[in-house]
Design a protein around this motif. Structure first.
Motif, PDB file in Angstrom:
ATOM      1  N   SER A  91       0.848  -1.184   0.000  1.00 60.89           N
ATOM      2  CA  SER A  91       0.000   0.000   0.000  1.00 60.89           C
ATOM      3  C   SER A  91       0.892   1.244   0.000  1.00 60.89           C
ATOM      4  O   SER A  91       2.090   1.186   0.321  1.00 60.89           O
ATOM      5  CB  SER A  91      -0.908   0.021   1.224  1.00 60.89           C
ATOM      6  N   TYR A  92       0.300   2.372  -0.344  1.00 58.54           N
ATOM      7  CA  TYR A  92       1.001   3.663  -0.306  1.00 58.54           C
ATOM      8  C   TYR A  92       1.594   3.904   1.081  1.00 58.54           C
ATOM      9  O   TYR A  92       2.755   4.312   1.224  1.00 58.54           O
ATOM     10  CB  TYR A  92      -0.001   4.752  -0.677  1.00 58.54           C
ATOM     11  N   ASN A  93       0.812   3.620   2.113  1.00 57.42           N
ATOM     12  CA  ASN A  93       1.265   3.845   3.488  1.00 57.42           C
ATOM     13  C   ASN A  93       2.422   2.932   3.851  1.00 57.42           C
ATOM     14  O   ASN A  93       3.362   3.344   4.530  1.00 57.42           O
ATOM     15  CB  ASN A  93       0.099   3.601   4.456  1.00 57.42           C
ATOM     16  N   GLU A  94       2.354   1.684   3.409  1.00 57.89           N
ATOM     17  CA  GLU A  94       3.406   0.743   3.772  1.00 57.89           C
ATOM     18  C   GLU A  94       4.732   1.101   3.111  1.00 57.89           C
ATOM     19  O   GLU A  94       5.792   0.981   3.731  1.00 57.89           O
ATOM     20  CB  GLU A  94       3.010  -0.685   3.406  1.00 57.89           C
ATOM     21  N   ILE A  95       4.687   1.538   1.872  1.00 56.97           N
ATOM     22  CA  ILE A  95       5.922   1.940   1.185  1.00 56.97           C
ATOM     23  C   ILE A  95       6.595   3.094   1.936  1.00 56.97           C
ATOM     24  O   ILE A  95       7.780   3.040   2.282  1.00 56.97           O
ATOM     25  CB  ILE A  95       5.632   2.345  -0.270  1.00 56.97           C
ATOM     26  N   LEU A  96       5.823   4.150   2.213  1.00 60.67           N
ATOM     27  CA  LEU A  96       6.394   5.299   2.921  1.00 60.67           C
ATOM     28  C   LEU A  96       6.797   4.925   4.343  1.00 60.67           C
ATOM     29  O   LEU A  96       7.829   5.387   4.848  1.00 60.67           O
ATOM     30  CB  LEU A  96       5.393   6.452   2.943  1.00 60.67           C
ATOM     31  N   GLY A  97       5.993   4.075   4.997  1.00 58.11           N
ATOM     32  CA  GLY A  97       6.296   3.664   6.363  1.00 58.11           C
ATOM     33  C   GLY A  97       7.580   2.865   6.464  1.00 58.11           C
ATOM     34  O   GLY A  97       8.376   3.040   7.393  1.00 58.11           O
ATOM     35  N   ARG A  98       7.810   1.967   5.511  1.00 54.20           N
ATOM     36  CA  ARG A  98       9.047   1.186   5.517  1.00 54.20           C
ATOM     37  C   ARG A  98      10.266   2.100   5.317  1.00 54.20           C
ATOM     38  O   ARG A  98      11.317   1.893   5.938  1.00 54.20           O
ATOM     39  CB  ARG A  98       9.007   0.121   4.419  1.00 54.20           C
ATOM     40  N   ILE A  99      10.120   3.098   4.461  1.00 54.35           N
ATOM     41  CA  ILE A  99      11.221   4.043   4.232  1.00 54.35           C
ATOM     42  C   ILE A  99      11.515   4.842   5.498  1.00 54.35           C
ATOM     43  O   ILE A  99      12.680   5.022   5.887  1.00 54.35           O
ATOM     44  CB  ILE A  99      10.877   4.977   3.056  1.00 54.35           C
TER      45      ILE A  99
END
Length: 299
Positions: A91-99
């Motif tokens: 998800s959009y949130n997971e990509i940014l959250g992992r970064i």
């Protein structure tokens, strides 16, 4: 210095370890540029390619295969064995959250040519990976009595890794009138159903049993939200155990801004320190009345 990652993040196995390694190769202030497909972008590509009934079936199968299976204890081993952990759907949130978990701050993000392009700046070393990031029950660090960290349990109502985006959401949207993050895009579909009726907080009962929390009290705050309080309120808050039912919902007129919320919590704490049992008894039944009769709801 800017590091450009040419391969899409979806195709990189053990993504957290990969981002950690990139972080450790960089200096504070260096930037990383990367690209990824979000699940929504992938679903939109499928919808453009196939007729209506077929595309719906494919979207459901892709969601189950690339999103559900990797986050379930037993099926994930089978999934990783077959795929080599490549072509994940995030998800959009997971990509940014992992970064962000890897010690970066999001500087810029935009959609280009059907993909999410991100520029992130190194701000610190990678944060410790929370094993419950993808679990239906979250274990999160919160500020407890005497300023010590406690682990609070909740049902997941946000997308995976959303907890690492709190600072980013605050910078973009600030707070709403209730003192919570405005337009919080991290909340998932289940969260919009469970949060207003407090069902997401049922696992906190285990915190009450353990003695880290009690039935009535100030909410256990993240480090970020705790930092928004005045130094005086920070000291006052750490004198008491946090609770499941906050003073916020006891008030006749619901506090609208952070200053009013702090004033509400101050009234509760000062009363509790003098008459602990009587204060909690009064606040408990007053809160229950407001919830059941006056239909006060959470967000």
């Amino acid at each position: 210095m800017k590091v450009c990652i040419k391969e899409k993040l979806n195709h990189i196995p053990q993504l957290n370890d990969f981002l950690d390694e990139r972080n450790l190769e960089m200096e504070v202030g260096d930037q990383m540029e990367c690209v990824a497909f979000t699940n929504r972008q992938e679903f939109e590509a499928i919808e453009r390619k196939y007729p209506i009934l077929i595309r719906d079936v494919i979207v459901i199968l892709v969601y189950i295969w690339h999103e559900m299976l990797p986050k379930m204890a037993l099926p994930r081993k089978f999934y990783f064995f077959l795929t080599g952990e490549r072509h994940r759907t995030y998800s959009y949130n997971e990509i940014l959250g992992r970064i962000c978990r890897a010690g970066f701050k999001i500087v810029h993000e935009e959609n280009q040519n059907g993909a999410l392009h991100v520029i992130a700046e190194k701000r610190s070393e990678p944060l410790e990976h929370n094993d419950t990031c993808e679990s239906p029950i979250l274990k999160m660090k919160r500020v407890g009595k005497d300023g010590r960290w406690i682990e609070v349990y909740k049902f997941r109502t946000m997308h995976s890794y959303s907890q690492y985006l709190q600072d980013y959401v605050y910078e973009k949207n600030k707070l709403d009138q209730s003192g919570k993050l405005a337009n919080d895009f991290r909340v998932n579909v289940w969260g919009r159903i469970l949060r207003p009726i407090w069902m997401d907080e049922l696992p906190m009962l285990w915190n009450v049993v353990q003695g880290d929390m009690k039935w009535v009290g100030v909410r256990p705050l993240t480090e970020h939200f705790f930092s928004l309080y005045t130094p005086e309120m920070q000291r006052l808050r750490t004198k008491v155990r946090p609770g499941m039912l906050p003073p916020f919902y006891y008030e006749r007129h619901t506090p609208k801004v952070l200053d009013e919320i702090q004033a509400s919590e101050r009234r509760y704490i000062e009363s509790y320190l003098v008459h602990p049992f009587i204060t909690d008894w009064r606040y408990f039944w007053g809160t229950i009345y407001n919830i059941l009769i006056k239909m006060k709801r959470s967000k």
